[in-house]
Write an enzyme that holds these catalytic residues in place. Sequence first.
Site, PDB file in Angstrom:
ATOM      1  N   GLU A 229      -1.643  -3.329   1.254  1.00  0.00           N
ATOM      2  CA  GLU A 229      -1.010  -3.837   2.469  1.00  0.00           C
ATOM      3  C   GLU A 229       0.491  -3.532   2.493  1.00  0.00           C
ATOM      4  O   GLU A 229       1.210  -3.814   1.530  1.00  0.00           O
ATOM      5  CB  GLU A 229      -1.245  -5.346   2.597  1.00  0.00           C
ATOM      6  CG  GLU A 229      -0.492  -6.018   3.720  1.00  0.00           C
ATOM      7  CD  GLU A 229      -0.892  -5.500   5.090  1.00  0.00           C
ATOM      8  OE1 GLU A 229       0.008  -5.377   5.950  1.00  0.00           O
ATOM      9  OE2 GLU A 229      -2.084  -5.213   5.287  1.00  0.00           O
ATOM     10  N   THR A 277      -2.633  -2.324  10.742  1.00  0.00           N
ATOM     11  CA  THR A 277      -3.652  -2.245   9.700  1.00  0.00           C
ATOM     12  C   THR A 277      -5.001  -1.828  10.269  1.00  0.00           C
ATOM     13  O   THR A 277      -5.711  -1.016   9.668  1.00  0.00           O
ATOM     14  CB  THR A 277      -3.791  -3.597   8.978  1.00  0.00           C
ATOM     15  OG1 THR A 277      -2.569  -3.902   8.315  1.00  0.00           O
ATOM     16  CG2 THR A 277      -4.921  -3.564   7.961  1.00  0.00           C
ATOM     17  N   HIS A 394       2.364  -8.804   2.313  1.00  0.00           N
ATOM     18  CA  HIS A 394       2.487  -8.830   3.782  1.00  0.00           C
ATOM     19  C   HIS A 394       3.766  -9.572   4.152  1.00  0.00           C
ATOM     20  O   HIS A 394       4.099 -10.597   3.560  1.00  0.00           O
ATOM     21  CB  HIS A 394       1.270  -9.529   4.390  1.00  0.00           C
ATOM     22  CG  HIS A 394       1.108  -9.300   5.864  1.00  0.00           C
ATOM     23  ND1 HIS A 394       2.041  -9.726   6.799  1.00  0.00           N
ATOM     24  CD2 HIS A 394       0.132  -8.680   6.571  1.00  0.00           C
ATOM     25  CE1 HIS A 394       1.635  -9.382   7.999  1.00  0.00           C
ATOM     26  NE2 HIS A 394       0.489  -8.742   7.896  1.00  0.00           N
ATOM     27  N   ASP A 456      -1.455   1.227   3.962  1.00  0.00           N
ATOM     28  CA  ASP A 456      -1.886   1.292   5.362  1.00  0.00           C
ATOM     29  C   ASP A 456      -0.747   1.642   6.313  1.00  0.00           C
ATOM     30  O   ASP A 456      -0.921   2.394   7.264  1.00  0.00           O
ATOM     31  CB  ASP A 456      -2.560  -0.017   5.795  1.00  0.00           C
ATOM     32  CG  ASP A 456      -1.631  -1.230   5.694  1.00  0.00           C
ATOM     33  OD1 ASP A 456      -0.624  -1.167   4.967  1.00  0.00           O
ATOM     34  OD2 ASP A 456      -1.921  -2.252   6.345  1.00  0.00           O
ATOM     35  N   HIS A 457       0.445   1.084   6.066  1.00  0.00           N
ATOM     36  CA  HIS A 457       1.596   1.364   6.931  1.00  0.00           C
ATOM     37  C   HIS A 457       2.860   0.903   6.216  1.00  0.00           C
ATOM     38  O   HIS A 457       2.813   0.391   5.100  1.00  0.00           O
ATOM     39  CB  HIS A 457       1.457   0.686   8.297  1.00  0.00           C
ATOM     40  CG  HIS A 457       1.230  -0.802   8.234  1.00  0.00           C
ATOM     41  ND1 HIS A 457       2.216  -1.697   7.879  1.00  0.00           N
ATOM     42  CD2 HIS A 457       0.114  -1.556   8.461  1.00  0.00           C
ATOM     43  CE1 HIS A 457       1.737  -2.922   7.902  1.00  0.00           C
ATOM     44  NE2 HIS A 457       0.457  -2.873   8.241  1.00  0.00           N
TER      45      HIS A 457
END
Length: 713
Positions: A229, A277, A394, A456-457
């Site tokens: 994440e 995501t 996150h 993911d990013h």
Amino acid sequence: MKNLHSADLADYLLMIVNPIGFTSVIFSLTLFIRRKQLFYLATFTLDFLGSLLVFGNVLYYREFSDFLSVNTISGGAGMMGHGFDFASIPVYWYDIVFWLDFIVILVLFVLKKIKTDENFYGKQFSFKIFSLCLMLFGLNFWMADMTEHRLVSRQAQYDDTYVVRYLGLGPWLVTNGWYVHIANQARSIANKSDFTKVQQYIEQNRYLTSNTSMQSIGKNRNLIEIHLESFQQDLINLKINGQEVTPFLNSLYNNTNTGNSVYSFSNFFNQVGQGKTSDAENMLETSTFGLPTGSLFQNLGSTQTFQAMPAILNQQDGYSSAVFHGNVGTFYNRVNTYRSMGYQNFMDQSFWTENSENSTAWGVKDKYLFYNSIPYLEKLQQPFYVKYLTVSNHIPYTGLLNSELDPTFKTTNSGDSIVDNYFLTAHYLDQSVKEFYDYLKATGLYNKSVIVIYGDHYGISGSDSKYFAPYVDPAISKTSSSSSASPSSTPKTTSASAQWTDYNDTMMQRVPFMIDVPGSKSGYISNEYAGEIDVMPTLEHLLGIDTSGYIQFGQDLFASGRSNFVALRNRGWVTADLTKASGTSNTYYDTNTGQPLNLNASQQIEADKVQAEVNQLLDMSDALNSEDLLRFYTPINFIPITSKTSSYTVSATNSRLTKTIDKLKAKSTALLSENHGISSQDVFPNPADQLKTPENSNSSTSTSGSSSSKGAK
């Protein structure tokens, strides 16, 4: 203004005046209200909604570098109370300025400093004022279209910054709402000929045969995807205070003591849009891009026709499938989207017992997720395809207990708690992955699997980048810190902010991507420019799956003849030589040096060619998804997913897995069966026990890192 890619004085003037026309049109409508109480109520309501629109966009852009759309608003509303963390929204004390007009007017009205007007000026006068306001907006619109031809009819479909720059937030929301309506209409009238255009494009421009040396090297192995994440490539091999932030992931990336089994990519970009995501998941599962606005999972996932990874692997080679996630299943509408994709099992937050020790605001912590997944993982029939969606790393990167932190790892003192905490949670995630790897090796699953690790990013963006920059860019660190400072010291951010460009933002979109094929001895670090769209065909070929009959926009990372560009969701792109931050940008950068370029004639021709190819790629993917064109096509040997009623409840999942083992008996390939019914749970260290070690027994305070000098977050 810089982030709106304004090019000249006309652009800046339009940005200053564009709120006047549209706002005056909206407020002039209240003049037609005859009743005094209703008039003032409507005026206050419009003022409140206007402030809310501006403030909402400020918050959204601050962290996501984008503007609110109809889909993000409706999708966001659907996620409230379903795993959405309000604490992750950054708010500063000076944000009160966005509400100042409403507060002042309300106070003056309550104190009766503003007198109410009993007069109604009549419909004729109201119409004159309305017409004047409409004329002002029309003049604004005319000037905008003169500056950017076909502003609403074409450019708005490609990039929201066009409409925001020239017309404002209100017109952008109206324009976006109109195109959402048009897309819904297009979906209803689409036909097979629309699909044929996409199919021909794939055959002529995107499909590549596999590299024979890599074809089927993972045949019949388990496929395990570990989703990191908000994990940026910048974290790989990064040291702060002389310590590696992610030592275990570094060892995989660099093939340290792996036998060269890992294939790593240094220029691998996330290509997500507003779906973040869920967009990354969609690309890895379907090799199609997310939507131009909003989340495909949230908006279309329940009814979309997918030819996705879990269904393909199951039908081609008998794979079972499961997703393990620490958050609730309704977030991003995963519970319905996974059914549409053909996932057999989905273990979400409802499978884990939550408490203050094992969870953050975003769900079950990563170590607990891996640990608690074991009773289900060991019951899956092999080969299996599983995905782990981690959540601890996150934003705002809080929620870890002091007793969970590595006492030997010290984070930064950047002046921004977001950045300082980012290093802490990334280090925790690294430890979590290592523990899971140790489990795989101890149980023998490692040698029977292909393990994919990807980010993911981005994790740091917007206003936090200037605090992050000195630690990841030596040039900025050198000039933005004092002469005696090191990257572990408190940096000066003024110079860093001044040096930070769209090029840096684009490079921050790189994320780790690693494929570990145990037993392989040809692993290496590739400098190939690639993105998330390319993962699915790459893995299929490694597993021996023929992809020639599927509609996939990615290209095998090991194949020859790959396109020379990485397309970003905002229609920007990166090649080995040139970088363009977005489709609306007028600036090109040297990819290797980051310096802005004045293109010569041949370079401009090449840049225009790449832009046209990027636009076509995204247009074709958008047409396929927005119009649900896969409903008109079924590949040979593929059975469409028609039953979307699979139960993902705890009881149904346990029953399904147990019954399969009982039915297969000696033929069961589950790890639990191979171990003659003895669970491997004890092989994995219990995170709760780690909290009780002597050195940690006195630490139970929730950690949020260093205090921010920027204000509350």
